[in-house]
Design a protein around this motif. Sequence first.
Motif, PDB file in Angstrom:
ATOM      1  N   GLY A   1       0.813  -1.208   0.000  1.00  0.00           N
ATOM      2  CA  GLY A   1       0.000   0.000   0.000  1.00  0.00           C
ATOM      3  C   GLY A   1       0.848   1.260   0.000  1.00  0.00           C
ATOM      4  N   ALA A   2       0.196   2.368   0.244  1.00  0.00           N
ATOM      5  CA  ALA A   2       0.873   3.665   0.256  1.00  0.00           C
ATOM      6  C   ALA A   2       1.778   3.825   1.476  1.00  0.00           C
ATOM      7  N   SER A   3       1.408   3.189   2.596  1.00  0.00           N
ATOM      8  CA  SER A   3       2.185   3.391   3.823  1.00  0.00           C
ATOM      9  C   SER A   3       2.668   2.117   4.494  1.00  0.00           C
ATOM     10  N   GLU A   4       2.215   0.943   4.006  1.00  0.00           N
ATOM     11  CA  GLU A   4       2.642  -0.307   4.626  1.00  0.00           C
ATOM     12  C   GLU A   4       2.605  -1.459   3.638  1.00  0.00           C
ATOM     13  N   VAL A   5       3.303  -2.540   4.022  1.00  0.00           N
ATOM     14  CA  VAL A   5       3.288  -3.775   3.249  1.00  0.00           C
ATOM     15  C   VAL A   5       2.941  -4.924   4.189  1.00  0.00           C
ATOM     16  N   GLU A   6       2.425  -6.006   3.619  1.00  0.00           N
ATOM     17  CA  GLU A   6       2.135  -7.204   4.396  1.00  0.00           C
ATOM     18  C   GLU A   6       2.898  -8.360   3.775  1.00  0.00           C
ATOM     19  N   LEU A   7       3.603  -9.111   4.623  1.00  0.00           N
ATOM     20  CA  LEU A   7       4.421 -10.241   4.202  1.00  0.00           C
ATOM     21  C   LEU A   7       3.891 -11.503   4.857  1.00  0.00           C
ATOM     22  N   LYS A   8       3.726 -12.563   4.064  1.00  0.00           N
ATOM     23  CA  LYS A   8       3.298 -13.863   4.580  1.00  0.00           C
ATOM     24  C   LYS A   8       4.512 -14.767   4.590  1.00  0.00           C
ATOM     25  N   ASP A   9       4.875 -15.268   5.774  1.00  0.00           N
ATOM     26  CA  ASP A   9       6.057 -16.126   5.859  1.00  0.00           C
ATOM     27  C   ASP A   9       5.682 -17.590   5.647  1.00  0.00           C
ATOM     28  N   ALA A  10       6.663 -18.479   5.671  1.00  0.00           N
ATOM     29  CA  ALA A  10       6.459 -19.901   5.374  1.00  0.00           C
ATOM     30  C   ALA A  10       5.554 -20.601   6.380  1.00  0.00           C
ATOM     31  N   ARG A  11       5.452 -20.058   7.572  1.00  0.00           N
ATOM     32  CA  ARG A  11       4.591 -20.670   8.584  1.00  0.00           C
ATOM     33  C   ARG A  11       3.192 -20.069   8.565  1.00  0.00           C
ATOM     34  N   SER A  12       2.855 -19.403   7.481  1.00  0.00           N
ATOM     35  CA  SER A  12       1.552 -18.762   7.271  1.00  0.00           C
ATOM     36  C   SER A  12       1.305 -17.588   8.206  1.00  0.00           C
ATOM     37  N   GLY A  13       2.350 -17.077   8.810  1.00  0.00           N
ATOM     38  CA  GLY A  13       2.211 -15.885   9.626  1.00  0.00           C
ATOM     39  C   GLY A  13       2.192 -14.658   8.732  1.00  0.00           C
ATOM     40  N   ARG A  14       1.355 -13.712   9.081  1.00  0.00           N
ATOM     41  CA  ARG A  14       1.291 -12.462   8.323  1.00  0.00           C
ATOM     42  C   ARG A  14       1.873 -11.350   9.178  1.00  0.00           C
ATOM     43  N   HIS A  15       2.733 -10.580   8.569  1.00  0.00           N
ATOM     44  CA  HIS A  15       3.410  -9.499   9.277  1.00  0.00           C
ATOM     45  C   HIS A  15       3.234  -8.212   8.486  1.00  0.00           C
ATOM     46  N   ARG A  16       2.904  -7.126   9.189  1.00  0.00           N
ATOM     47  CA  ARG A  16       2.745  -5.817   8.543  1.00  0.00           C
ATOM     48  C   ARG A  16       3.912  -4.923   8.932  1.00  0.00           C
ATOM     49  N   PHE A  17       4.424  -4.217   7.944  1.00  0.00           N
ATOM     50  CA  PHE A  17       5.538  -3.301   8.161  1.00  0.00           C
ATOM     51  C   PHE A  17       5.192  -1.949   7.560  1.00  0.00           C
ATOM     52  N   SER A  18       5.452  -0.912   8.315  1.00  0.00           N
ATOM     53  CA  SER A  18       5.336   0.434   7.787  1.00  0.00           C
ATOM     54  C   SER A  18       6.502   0.649   6.829  1.00  0.00           C
ATOM     55  N   ILE A  19       6.276   1.389   5.764  1.00  0.00           N
ATOM     56  CA  ILE A  19       7.358   1.637   4.809  1.00  0.00           C
ATOM     57  C   ILE A  19       8.513   2.374   5.478  1.00  0.00           C
ATOM     58  N   THR A  20       8.234   3.170   6.498  1.00  0.00           N
ATOM     59  CA  THR A  20       9.303   3.873   7.210  1.00  0.00           C
ATOM     60  C   THR A  20      10.184   2.929   8.013  1.00  0.00           C
ATOM     61  N   GLU A  21       9.707   1.705   8.302  1.00  0.00           N
ATOM     62  CA  GLU A  21      10.494   0.699   9.031  1.00  0.00           C
ATOM     63  C   GLU A  21      11.441  -0.068   8.111  1.00  0.00           C
ATOM     64  N   ILE A  22      11.233   0.012   6.799  1.00  0.00           N
ATOM     65  CA  ILE A  22      11.937  -0.844   5.847  1.00  0.00           C
ATOM     66  C   ILE A  22      13.218  -0.176   5.338  1.00  0.00           C
ATOM     67  N   GLU A  23      14.311  -0.901   5.413  1.00  0.00           N
ATOM     68  CA  GLU A  23      15.587  -0.457   4.840  1.00  0.00           C
ATOM     69  C   GLU A  23      15.599  -0.758   3.336  1.00  0.00           C
ATOM     70  N   LYS A  24      15.221  -2.027   3.003  1.00  0.00           N
ATOM     71  CA  LYS A  24      15.128  -2.421   1.595  1.00  0.00           C
ATOM     72  C   LYS A  24      14.359  -3.725   1.483  1.00  0.00           C
ATOM     73  N   ILE A  25      13.890  -3.987   0.272  1.00  0.00           N
ATOM     74  CA  ILE A  25      13.287  -5.265  -0.089  1.00  0.00           C
ATOM     75  C   ILE A  25      14.068  -5.752  -1.297  1.00  0.00           C
ATOM     76  N   TYR A  26      14.475  -7.020  -1.264  1.00  0.00           N
ATOM     77  CA  TYR A  26      15.181  -7.539  -2.431  1.00  0.00           C
ATOM     78  C   TYR A  26      14.699  -8.939  -2.778  1.00  0.00           C
ATOM     79  N   SER A  27      14.829  -9.265  -4.065  1.00  0.00           N
ATOM     80  CA  SER A  27      14.444 -10.585  -4.543  1.00  0.00           C
ATOM     81  C   SER A  27      15.476 -11.077  -5.545  1.00  0.00           C
TER      82      SER A  27
END
Length: 74
Positions: free
Chosen positions: A42-68
């Motif tokens: 989204g405009a201010s946050e992202v949601e990540l689903k990990d391998a254990r089906s846990g969902r985690h929300r992060f504010s974009i201001t908390e993120i250093e980088k995303i890489y793939s």
Amino acid sequence: MGKRQIIYRPDRIANNQELVNREVNLVTREARVWHGILTLVGASEVELKDARSGRHRFSITEIEKIYSDIKTEY
């Protein structure tokens, strides 16, 4: 076959629908690394689903980088 790394800094993350459903590594400003699939960007946050089906929300201001990693033919 090789690999190439695509890095997204916070200024390229907000509302970037190219990242949805992509397997990524997310690095927070506290140097914690999370691995999973982005289910929401989204405009201010992202949601990540990990391998254990846990969902985690992060504010974009908390993120250093995303890489793939992208597999290449060379």
